[in-house]
Scaffold this motif. Sequence first.
Motif, PDB file in Angstrom:
ATOM      1  N   LEU A 276      97.855  71.092  -4.655  1.00  0.00           N
ATOM      2  CA  LEU A 276      99.253  71.152  -4.769  1.00  0.00           C
ATOM      3  C   LEU A 276     100.211  70.423  -6.190  1.00  0.00           C
ATOM      4  CD1 LEU A 276      99.883  69.209  -1.300  1.00  0.00           C
ATOM      5  CD2 LEU A 276      99.953  71.658  -1.869  1.00  0.00           C
ATOM      6  N   THR A 277     101.281  70.608  -6.558  1.00  0.00           N
ATOM      7  CA  THR A 277     101.630  70.539  -7.587  1.00  0.00           C
ATOM      8  C   THR A 277     101.557  71.512  -8.743  1.00  0.00           C
ATOM      9  OG1 THR A 277     100.111  68.894  -8.774  1.00  0.00           O
ATOM     10  CG2 THR A 277     101.535  67.942  -7.064  1.00  0.00           C
ATOM     11  N   GLY A 278     102.152  71.012  -9.697  1.00  0.00           N
ATOM     12  CA  GLY A 278     101.663  72.103 -10.951  1.00  0.00           C
ATOM     13  C   GLY A 278     100.491  72.060 -11.363  1.00  0.00           C
ATOM     14  N   ALA A 279      99.763  71.000 -11.506  1.00  0.00           N
ATOM     15  CA  ALA A 279      98.006  71.035 -11.905  1.00  0.00           C
ATOM     16  C   ALA A 279      97.308  71.383 -10.610  1.00  0.00           C
ATOM     17  CB  ALA A 279      97.869  69.623 -12.384  1.00  0.00           C
ATOM     18  N   GLY A 280      97.921  72.193  -9.615  1.00  0.00           N
ATOM     19  CA  GLY A 280      96.993  72.304  -8.506  1.00  0.00           C
ATOM     20  C   GLY A 280      96.108  73.663  -8.725  1.00  0.00           C
ATOM     21  N   TRP A 281      96.297  74.365  -9.808  1.00  0.00           N
ATOM     22  CA  TRP A 281      95.672  75.614  -9.978  1.00  0.00           C
ATOM     23  C   TRP A 281      94.198  75.329 -10.039  1.00  0.00           C
ATOM     24  CZ3 TRP A 281      92.226  75.890 -14.293  1.00  0.00           C
ATOM     25  CH2 TRP A 281      92.674  74.995 -15.295  1.00  0.00           C
ATOM     26  N   ASN A 282      93.778  74.054 -10.680  1.00  0.00           N
ATOM     27  CA  ASN A 282      92.325  73.905 -10.896  1.00  0.00           C
ATOM     28  C   ASN A 282      91.519  73.826  -9.684  1.00  0.00           C
ATOM     29  OD1 ASN A 282      93.289  71.363 -10.125  1.00  0.00           O
ATOM     30  ND2 ASN A 282      92.978  70.660 -12.450  1.00  0.00           N
ATOM     31  N   GLN A 283      92.130  73.077  -8.657  1.00  0.00           N
ATOM     32  CA  GLN A 283      91.641  73.153  -7.497  1.00  0.00           C
ATOM     33  C   GLN A 283      91.580  74.455  -6.615  1.00  0.00           C
ATOM     34  OE1 GLN A 283      89.505  70.708  -5.963  1.00  0.00           O
ATOM     35  NE2 GLN A 283      89.205  71.960  -4.261  1.00  0.00           N
ATOM     36  N   THR A 284      92.560  75.277  -6.563  1.00  0.00           N
ATOM     37  CA  THR A 284      92.593  76.383  -6.172  1.00  0.00           C
ATOM     38  C   THR A 284      91.490  77.304  -6.615  1.00  0.00           C
ATOM     39  OG1 THR A 284      94.980  76.344  -5.759  1.00  0.00           O
ATOM     40  CG2 THR A 284      94.019  78.365  -5.989  1.00  0.00           C
ATOM     41  N   ALA A 285      91.299  77.243  -8.030  1.00  0.00           N
ATOM     42  CA  ALA A 285      90.154  77.920  -8.701  1.00  0.00           C
ATOM     43  C   ALA A 285      89.069  77.408  -8.132  1.00  0.00           C
ATOM     44  CB  ALA A 285      90.219  77.934 -10.033  1.00  0.00           C
ATOM     45  N   ASN A 286      88.807  76.156  -7.953  1.00  0.00           N
ATOM     46  CA  ASN A 286      87.504  75.558  -7.479  1.00  0.00           C
ATOM     47  C   ASN A 286      87.186  76.023  -5.822  1.00  0.00           C
ATOM     48  OD1 ASN A 286      85.532  73.473  -7.696  1.00  0.00           O
ATOM     49  ND2 ASN A 286      86.641  72.103  -6.789  1.00  0.00           N
ATOM     50  N   PHE A 287      88.322  76.140  -5.113  1.00  0.00           N
ATOM     51  CA  PHE A 287      87.829  76.633  -4.010  1.00  0.00           C
ATOM     52  C   PHE A 287      87.570  77.941  -3.716  1.00  0.00           C
ATOM     53  CE2 PHE A 287      91.046  73.487  -2.041  1.00  0.00           C
ATOM     54  CZ  PHE A 287      90.312  72.936  -0.926  1.00  0.00           C
TER      55      PHE A 287
ATOM     56  N   GLY B 116      91.630  78.343  -0.667  1.00  0.00           N
ATOM     57  CA  GLY B 116      92.186  78.531  -1.926  1.00  0.00           C
ATOM     58  C   GLY B 116      93.172  79.450  -1.954  1.00  0.00           C
ATOM     59  N   LEU B 117      93.335  80.360  -0.997  1.00  0.00           N
ATOM     60  CA  LEU B 117      94.306  81.397  -0.778  1.00  0.00           C
ATOM     61  C   LEU B 117      95.534  80.957  -0.478  1.00  0.00           C
ATOM     62  CD1 LEU B 117      92.252  84.559   0.129  1.00  0.00           C
ATOM     63  CD2 LEU B 117      93.239  84.154  -2.117  1.00  0.00           C
ATOM     64  N   PHE B 118      95.279  79.864   0.635  1.00  0.00           N
ATOM     65  CA  PHE B 118      96.399  79.375   1.474  1.00  0.00           C
ATOM     66  C   PHE B 118      96.675  77.690   1.141  1.00  0.00           C
ATOM     67  CE2 PHE B 118      94.822  82.910   3.767  1.00  0.00           C
ATOM     68  CZ  PHE B 118      95.830  83.659   3.854  1.00  0.00           C
ATOM     69  N   PRO B 119      97.731  77.461   0.513  1.00  0.00           N
ATOM     70  CA  PRO B 119      97.725  75.901   0.087  1.00  0.00           C
ATOM     71  C   PRO B 119      98.001  75.017   1.285  1.00  0.00           C
ATOM     72  CG  PRO B 119      99.875  77.067  -0.498  1.00  0.00           C
ATOM     73  CD  PRO B 119      98.784  78.189  -0.133  1.00  0.00           C
ATOM     74  N   THR B 120      97.619  74.015   1.210  1.00  0.00           N
ATOM     75  CA  THR B 120      97.525  72.886   2.417  1.00  0.00           C
ATOM     76  C   THR B 120      99.091  72.619   2.375  1.00  0.00           C
ATOM     77  OG1 THR B 120      96.571  70.952   3.354  1.00  0.00           O
ATOM     78  CG2 THR B 120      96.939  70.889   1.058  1.00  0.00           C
ATOM     79  N   ASP B 121      99.370  71.791   3.530  1.00  0.00           N
ATOM     80  CA  ASP B 121     100.583  71.053   3.762  1.00  0.00           C
ATOM     81  C   ASP B 121     100.440  69.549   3.261  1.00  0.00           C
ATOM     82  OD1 ASP B 121     102.230  72.977   4.503  1.00  0.00           O
ATOM     83  OD2 ASP B 121     101.056  72.891   6.449  1.00  0.00           O
TER      84      ASP B 121
END
Length: 213
Positions: free
Chosen positions: A42-53, A95-100
């Motif tokens: 989550l947040t603007g820096a969340g791309w790194n964890q999305t990529a990690n997933f 990674g495809l679906f962000p958590t709440d």
Amino acid sequence: MTRGLLACGIVAGPLFATVFTVAGAVRPGYLPLRHPVSSLALTGAGWNQTANFLVAGALLVAFAVGVRRLLGRSSGAGVKPWPLGAAGVGLLGAGLFPTDPVSGYPPGTPDELVYTPAGALHDAASMLFFLGLPLACLAFALWFARGRRWVLGAYSVLSAVLFLGLFLLAGLGFSQAPELVELGGLYQRLSLVVGLAWTTVLALVLLRGDGEP
């Protein structure tokens, strides 16, 4: 090719754990002991964890394919790659679906989890990982036991039990159980480390062997 696919199982766990550990340590307002790994997406820096997933999920799926290629159609081999593959697909879905938001992260959001459609899909995908991995542990525990490799069999059973136990404690923390809410993130991280350490050990064992229990 088979050895390259099996090597993906060595890389997946350490890479995933390293990224979420570093990201959690430097993210403002994020408390690794309290907040889930998924909240790092989550947040603007969340791309790194999305990529990690996505990367870790792809590596686990590749590892499952390598296990299938190595074991072929030997007795009982057919069941073992699928839980591993399901765990990888679960990480891809996470990674495809962000958590709440939960437990107050991102800052300003409520502690209680309120589901959105994307968050519900995230949790559904995550369950593939949190159920697939211990099932794989137990399947290989039986496989090792048939080959009288008792240490590896016991390690696989212990990994499944610890993984599930720590996962349940983390779930209680994220559900705002008063005695566990401040440690939900810690229990989840311990669960992930236990499970993904097992995949690394399994990959090393299979690379050193010949597909026999």
